[in-house]
Design a protein around this motif. Structure first.
Motif, PDB file in Angstrom:
ATOM      1  N   GLY A   1      -7.882 -17.104 -34.162  1.00 15.76           N
ATOM      2  CA  GLY A   1      -7.970 -15.766 -33.597  1.00 15.76           C
ATOM      3  C   GLY A   1      -6.914 -15.524 -32.541  1.00 15.76           C
TER       4      GLY A   1
ATOM      5  N   LEU B   1      -5.247  -7.813 -29.691  1.00 18.14           N
ATOM      6  CA  LEU B   1      -4.691  -7.255 -30.929  1.00 18.14           C
ATOM      7  C   LEU B   1      -3.432  -6.437 -30.682  1.00 18.14           C
ATOM      8  CD1 LEU B   1      -7.926  -6.108 -32.814  1.00 18.14           C
ATOM      9  CD2 LEU B   1      -6.434  -8.027 -33.404  1.00 18.14           C
TER      10      LEU B   1
ATOM     11  N   THR C   1     -14.676 -11.068 -36.792  1.00 20.56           N
ATOM     12  CA  THR C   1     -14.600  -9.807 -36.054  1.00 20.56           C
ATOM     13  C   THR C   1     -15.019 -10.037 -34.612  1.00 20.56           C
ATOM     14  OG1 THR C   1     -16.857  -9.223 -36.715  1.00 20.56           O
ATOM     15  CG2 THR C   1     -15.056  -8.394 -38.079  1.00 20.56           C
ATOM     16  N   HIS C   2     -14.534  -9.180 -33.733  1.00 19.56           N
ATOM     17  CA  HIS C   2     -14.771  -9.335 -32.300  1.00 19.56           C
ATOM     18  C   HIS C   2     -16.259  -9.335 -31.957  1.00 19.56           C
ATOM     19  CE1 HIS C   2     -15.131  -7.560 -28.149  1.00 19.56           C
ATOM     20  NE2 HIS C   2     -14.462  -8.667 -27.928  1.00 19.56           N
ATOM     21  N   LYS C   3     -16.657 -10.298 -31.119  1.00 15.49           N
ATOM     22  CA  LYS C   3     -18.042 -10.359 -30.640  1.00 15.49           C
ATOM     23  C   LYS C   3     -18.048 -10.071 -29.141  1.00 15.49           C
ATOM     24  CE  LYS C   3     -19.966 -11.469 -34.594  1.00 15.49           C
ATOM     25  NZ  LYS C   3     -20.886 -10.543 -35.309  1.00 15.49           N
TER      26      LYS C   3
ATOM     27  N   TYR D   1     -10.167 -12.169 -31.182  1.00 16.59           N
ATOM     28  CA  TYR D   1     -10.227 -11.371 -32.403  1.00 16.59           C
ATOM     29  C   TYR D   1      -9.847 -12.244 -33.590  1.00 16.59           C
ATOM     30  CZ  TYR D   1     -10.374  -7.709 -28.910  1.00 16.59           C
ATOM     31  OH  TYR D   1     -10.736  -6.936 -27.823  1.00 16.59           O
TER      32      TYR D   1
ATOM     33  N   ASP E   1     -10.231  -8.873 -37.895  1.00 10.68           N
ATOM     34  CA  ASP E   1      -9.632  -7.950 -36.932  1.00 10.68           C
ATOM     35  C   ASP E   1      -8.109  -7.974 -37.022  1.00 10.68           C
ATOM     36  OD1 ASP E   1     -12.087  -7.138 -35.877  1.00 10.68           O
ATOM     37  OD2 ASP E   1     -12.132  -8.790 -34.442  1.00 10.68           O
TER      38      ASP E   1
ATOM     39  N   ASP F   1      -6.964  -6.097 -40.153  1.00 11.48           N
ATOM     40  CA  ASP F   1      -7.065  -4.638 -40.019  1.00 11.48           C
ATOM     41  C   ASP F   1      -5.960  -4.088 -39.119  1.00 11.48           C
ATOM     42  OD1 ASP F   1      -9.283  -4.705 -41.634  1.00 11.48           O
ATOM     43  OD2 ASP F   1     -10.736  -4.566 -39.995  1.00 11.48           O
ATOM     44  N   LYS F   2      -5.662  -4.796 -38.033  1.00  8.02           N
ATOM     45  CA  LYS F   2      -4.599  -4.345 -37.125  1.00  8.02           C
ATOM     46  C   LYS F   2      -3.242  -4.426 -37.806  1.00  8.02           C
ATOM     47  CE  LYS F   2      -3.324  -2.924 -32.981  1.00  8.02           C
ATOM     48  NZ  LYS F   2      -3.815  -1.653 -32.391  1.00  8.02           N
TER      49      LYS F   2
END
Length: 303
Positions: free
Chosen positions: A205, A209, A233-235, A240, A244, A247-248
């Motif tokens: 990660g 982002l 995914t971010h918690k 990230y 994530d 997607d970015k």
């Protein structure tokens, strides 16, 4: 006699056809790999310092090519444990060398504390490990002719903490990462984003982002859908994961792809166990992950 000649010609033709289907940097084109252990990417270090800066070099045996791509592999272990001899690192280094890559499995500075239980320590540990990764890149660029590699085709790759290193090294500047990690008195000379050709992120990660805006480095993300160690995914913490990052990258138009292993956890195990590296089925998933990454890098960098 004529039939026998035709049969031999047919067999030779089929074998040549099969061989022709193997594409360098995508498929296995070399059977054997030469491995040289415990070289140093920081040869000016004292013997004590040098222990953290060793690497094992994997090369296709009898490969006379020049300008070969290099993958720098970084192991996992939460910045506390692990080594360049980890089972996954050896597997990916060997199989990518069989595809024609030169692979360097590196050691890096590990924390004397327990980053797994302290996020501030995790940030600091990642910062110093990233400096080591950048030092390794600088070393190989300087010694590109010695290793017959292309300094413009260096790929950063790693699993778990190693994936974090690859992401943060490729996309953040030293100043950004130092500020985030709370490290003062940053004396690192590289103030700009690192120039690498690609990133292979295996269930790692990135801390921010927005750092992906710094450079357009192609990236492939691979992770298990049920990963509870580095969540896709971010918690809660500012970390990230692969979903994530994917997607970015899509939003920014960065060349990218991803592979999700549905129902699997960290290290592509069914139920993650940090002590047990995984059996044959887990290693088969690692091989699938490697092939997916190889296909992406071939399509992005060579096709």
């Amino acid at each position: 006699m004529v039939k026998r000649s035709l049969l031999i010609a047919g067999i030779l033709g089929v074998s040549m056809f099969v061989k022709a289907q193997n594409i360098k940097y995508k498929d296995f084109v070399f059977t054997e790999v030469t491995q040289t252990n415990n070289l140093s990417y920081a040869p000016a270090d004292t013997p004590r310092e040098n222990k953290a800066h060793l690497f094992d070099l994997y090369q296709p045996k009898d490969d006379k090519s020049t300008g070969r791509p290099l993958i720098i592999w970084m192991h996992g272990g939460g910045f506390k444990f692990g080594s360049k001899e980890a089972k996954g690192i050896r597997l990916w280094s060997k199989t990518f060398a069989q595809r024609g890559y030169v692979c360097a499995a590196i050691s890096y500075t590990l924390s004397k504390k327990f980053p797994i239980f302290n996020f501030d320590e995790l940030k600091r540990s990642c910062y110093y490990a990233v400096l080591d990764a950048k030092q390794a890149v600088a070393y190989f660029k300087e010694h590109a002719k010695e290793y017959n590699i292309d300094p413009d085709r260096i790929i950063l790759a790693g699993n778990s903490a190693g994936g974090m290193m690859a992401l943060n090294a490729a996309y953040s500047t030293n100043a950004e990462l130092a500020k985030f990690a709370g490290v003062t008195g940053n004396t690192a000379t590289n103030k700009e984003p690192l120039k690498v050709a690609g990133v292979i992120n295996l269930w790692g990660g990135i801390f921010n982002l927005d750092w992906l805006k710094n450079v357009r480095v192609p990236i492939v993300n691979i992770y298990g859908s049920n990963d509870g160690t580095v969540s896709p995914t971010h918690k809660d913490a500012p970390l990230y994961g692969g979903a994530d990052v994917h997607d970015k990258a899509v939003a920014l138009g960065i060349p990218n792809d991803r592979k999700i292993f549905e129902g699997y956890s960290h290290e592509l195990q069914k139920h993650f166990n940090p002590v047990f590296s995984g059996g044959k089925e887990t290693q088969q998933r690692w091989l699938e992950a490697g092939q997916f990454a190889a296909d992406f890098m071939y399509k992005t960098l060579f096709k």
